[in-house]
Design a protein around this motif. Sequence first.
Motif, PDB file in Angstrom:
ATOM      1  N   MET A  24      32.353  40.105  56.009  1.00 42.38           N
ATOM      2  CA  MET A  24      33.728  40.405  56.407  1.00 42.38           C
ATOM      3  C   MET A  24      34.300  41.484  55.494  1.00 42.38           C
ATOM      4  SD  MET A  24      36.950  37.854  56.668  1.00 42.38           S
ATOM      5  CE  MET A  24      36.339  37.146  58.170  1.00 42.38           C
ATOM      6  N   ALA A  25      34.814  42.574  56.089  1.00 48.57           N
ATOM      7  CA  ALA A  25      35.364  43.657  55.281  1.00 48.57           C
ATOM      8  C   ALA A  25      36.707  43.229  54.709  1.00 48.57           C
ATOM      9  CB  ALA A  25      35.541  44.896  56.129  1.00 48.57           C
ATOM     10  N   ALA A  26      36.833  43.274  53.394  1.00 48.48           N
ATOM     11  CA  ALA A  26      38.067  42.790  52.765  1.00 48.48           C
ATOM     12  C   ALA A  26      38.762  43.881  51.981  1.00 48.48           C
ATOM     13  CB  ALA A  26      37.748  41.632  51.832  1.00 48.48           C
ATOM     14  N   THR A  27      38.367  45.139  52.210  1.00 44.10           N
ATOM     15  CA  THR A  27      38.902  46.184  51.359  1.00 44.10           C
ATOM     16  C   THR A  27      39.528  47.304  52.157  1.00 44.10           C
ATOM     17  OG1 THR A  27      36.788  47.294  51.360  1.00 44.10           O
ATOM     18  CG2 THR A  27      37.193  45.751  49.575  1.00 44.10           C
ATOM     19  N   SER A  28      40.431  48.009  51.511  1.00 45.68           N
ATOM     20  CA  SER A  28      41.004  49.203  52.116  1.00 45.68           C
ATOM     21  C   SER A  28      39.987  50.328  52.027  1.00 45.68           C
ATOM     22  CB  SER A  28      42.287  49.571  51.364  1.00 45.68           C
ATOM     23  OG  SER A  28      42.450  50.953  51.344  1.00 45.68           O
ATOM     24  N   ALA A  29      39.810  51.027  53.142  1.00 42.55           N
ATOM     25  CA  ALA A  29      38.783  52.062  53.184  1.00 42.55           C
ATOM     26  C   ALA A  29      39.064  53.176  52.168  1.00 42.55           C
ATOM     27  CB  ALA A  29      38.696  52.649  54.579  1.00 42.55           C
ATOM     28  N   GLY A  55      38.487  44.847  45.216  1.00 51.00           N
ATOM     29  CA  GLY A  55      37.404  45.299  46.095  1.00 51.00           C
ATOM     30  C   GLY A  55      36.035  45.219  45.450  1.00 51.00           C
ATOM     31  N   GLY A  56      35.932  44.439  44.386  1.00 48.04           N
ATOM     32  CA  GLY A  56      34.649  44.341  43.691  1.00 48.04           C
ATOM     33  C   GLY A  56      33.815  43.147  44.087  1.00 48.04           C
ATOM     34  N   TYR A  57      34.358  42.288  44.941  1.00 53.39           N
ATOM     35  CA  TYR A  57      33.587  41.122  45.379  1.00 53.39           C
ATOM     36  C   TYR A  57      33.918  40.826  46.833  1.00 53.39           C
ATOM     37  CZ  TYR A  57      31.976  36.349  45.912  1.00 53.39           C
ATOM     38  OH  TYR A  57      31.352  35.225  46.384  1.00 53.39           O
ATOM     39  N   THR A  79      37.490  36.019  39.936  1.00 55.27           N
ATOM     40  CA  THR A  79      37.057  36.192  41.321  1.00 55.27           C
ATOM     41  C   THR A  79      38.205  36.705  42.187  1.00 55.27           C
ATOM     42  OG1 THR A  79      35.360  34.499  41.118  1.00 55.27           O
ATOM     43  CG2 THR A  79      36.118  34.975  43.336  1.00 55.27           C
ATOM     44  N   VAL A  80      39.385  36.106  42.008  1.00 53.98           N
ATOM     45  CA  VAL A  80      40.550  36.571  42.768  1.00 53.98           C
ATOM     46  C   VAL A  80      40.845  38.030  42.423  1.00 53.98           C
ATOM     47  CG1 VAL A  80      43.043  36.261  43.090  1.00 53.98           C
ATOM     48  CG2 VAL A  80      41.554  34.268  42.986  1.00 53.98           C
ATOM     49  N   GLY A  81      40.771  38.348  41.141  1.00 55.64           N
ATOM     50  CA  GLY A  81      40.994  39.732  40.712  1.00 55.64           C
ATOM     51  C   GLY A  81      39.983  40.688  41.327  1.00 55.64           C
ATOM     52  N   LEU A  82      38.736  40.245  41.364  1.00 52.69           N
ATOM     53  CA  LEU A  82      37.690  41.103  41.932  1.00 52.69           C
ATOM     54  C   LEU A  82      37.864  41.292  43.435  1.00 52.69           C
ATOM     55  CD1 LEU A  82      34.503  39.926  39.993  1.00 52.69           C
ATOM     56  CD2 LEU A  82      35.352  42.259  40.152  1.00 52.69           C
ATOM     57  N   ILE A  83      38.327  40.240  44.122  1.00 49.18           N
ATOM     58  CA  ILE A  83      38.557  40.385  45.571  1.00 49.18           C
ATOM     59  C   ILE A  83      39.663  41.416  45.807  1.00 49.18           C
ATOM     60  CG2 ILE A  83      39.347  39.212  47.665  1.00 49.18           C
ATOM     61  CD1 ILE A  83      38.116  36.618  46.477  1.00 49.18           C
ATOM     62  N   THR A 135      40.962  53.102  49.155  1.00 47.31           N
ATOM     63  CA  THR A 135      40.908  52.801  47.721  1.00 47.31           C
ATOM     64  C   THR A 135      39.840  51.780  47.359  1.00 47.31           C
ATOM     65  OG1 THR A 135      42.497  51.033  47.972  1.00 47.31           O
ATOM     66  CG2 THR A 135      43.391  53.209  47.532  1.00 47.31           C
ATOM     67  N   GLY A 136      39.344  51.062  48.343  1.00 44.97           N
ATOM     68  CA  GLY A 136      38.390  50.003  48.053  1.00 44.97           C
ATOM     69  C   GLY A 136      39.082  48.720  47.633  1.00 44.97           C
ATOM     70  N   LYS A 137      40.392  48.754  47.557  1.00 36.11           N
ATOM     71  CA  LYS A 137      41.127  47.555  47.111  1.00 36.11           C
ATOM     72  C   LYS A 137      41.710  46.794  48.295  1.00 36.11           C
ATOM     73  CE  LYS A 137      42.467  49.567  42.713  1.00 36.11           C
ATOM     74  NZ  LYS A 137      43.571  49.962  41.827  1.00 36.11           N
ATOM     75  N   ASN A 138      41.934  45.502  48.098  1.00 39.65           N
ATOM     76  CA  ASN A 138      42.588  44.698  49.121  1.00 39.65           C
ATOM     77  C   ASN A 138      44.060  44.542  48.724  1.00 39.65           C
ATOM     78  OD1 ASN A 138      43.482  42.854  50.974  1.00 39.65           O
ATOM     79  ND2 ASN A 138      41.606  41.646  50.941  1.00 39.65           N
TER      80      ASN A 138
END
Lengths: 73, 184
Positions: A1-6, A45-47, A38-42, A8-11
């Motif tokens: 599931m894509a969870a990141t902004s295309a 955009g790192g996890y 883990t929450v920070g990484l999500i 910046t890579g961040k959610n």
Amino acid sequence: MAATSAATGKNLRMKVARVEAGLSQAELAAIVGATRQTVGLIEAGGYNPTLKLCLSICHALGKTLDDLFWEEG
Amino acid sequence: MRFTKSLRAFGGPVDERVRAETDRIYKVGFWILAVGLMVYQYYGYWKSQVEWVYGLVDSAHAHEYVDPFVRVLFFAAFLVIAFLLYRRGLTGIDDFDGPSESSTGACLNGAALAGLAVGVLTAAVRFVAQCQLLGFDRMRPLDDAVIGVFMGLQAGFLVFLVLLAYHHLAKRRLAKLEKDLDDD
């Protein structure tokens, strides 16, 4: 599931929803049974979380999967 | 059960990312250990063979260089892995419904690859063992090459038989899984 902004890579949607709910990363992590890192990484955009964790986050923040994790094409 | 629950509660929440990273670490460690153990055993065997061939030992047990405990541990580990692979139902090979020729072809390819790997490994470890025990002056690399080819052919044949048997078993296992999932 894509969870990141295309771009910046961040959610950012998840971060905004968390701040709107008045929760810190550590508080959200405690609710969904994860670590703060883990929450920070999500959010960063790192996890790529599992569907189970995505659902827990959505329930905790009162959002849907579409609101937080869905990206158009 | 209560004790396990208490332990889990004491350890805090199980984070899926941490678990995934831990699993990855175990996986890397497992392969290093398994391959290392295999090469260690193989090297030990060929070292004792070189000792025996060149009369460097008088012991009747020269071929038992490798600790039997390590040998049992090694085979037990790979038996467990073979069982788990069988239970998994052979993912990665998705031509089960295809003609049997393709299965034989896949087995032949696997056997050729295994034979090549065993041949090269055999020649290499025997070369190293000769170098260690005899020194450069008395080394006979042609012997190593011939033994490597012989062992490679043997291993290729055995692996072909094992792969065929595995294919057959996995096919049955997959059919059983499909039957259980059938919701008609």
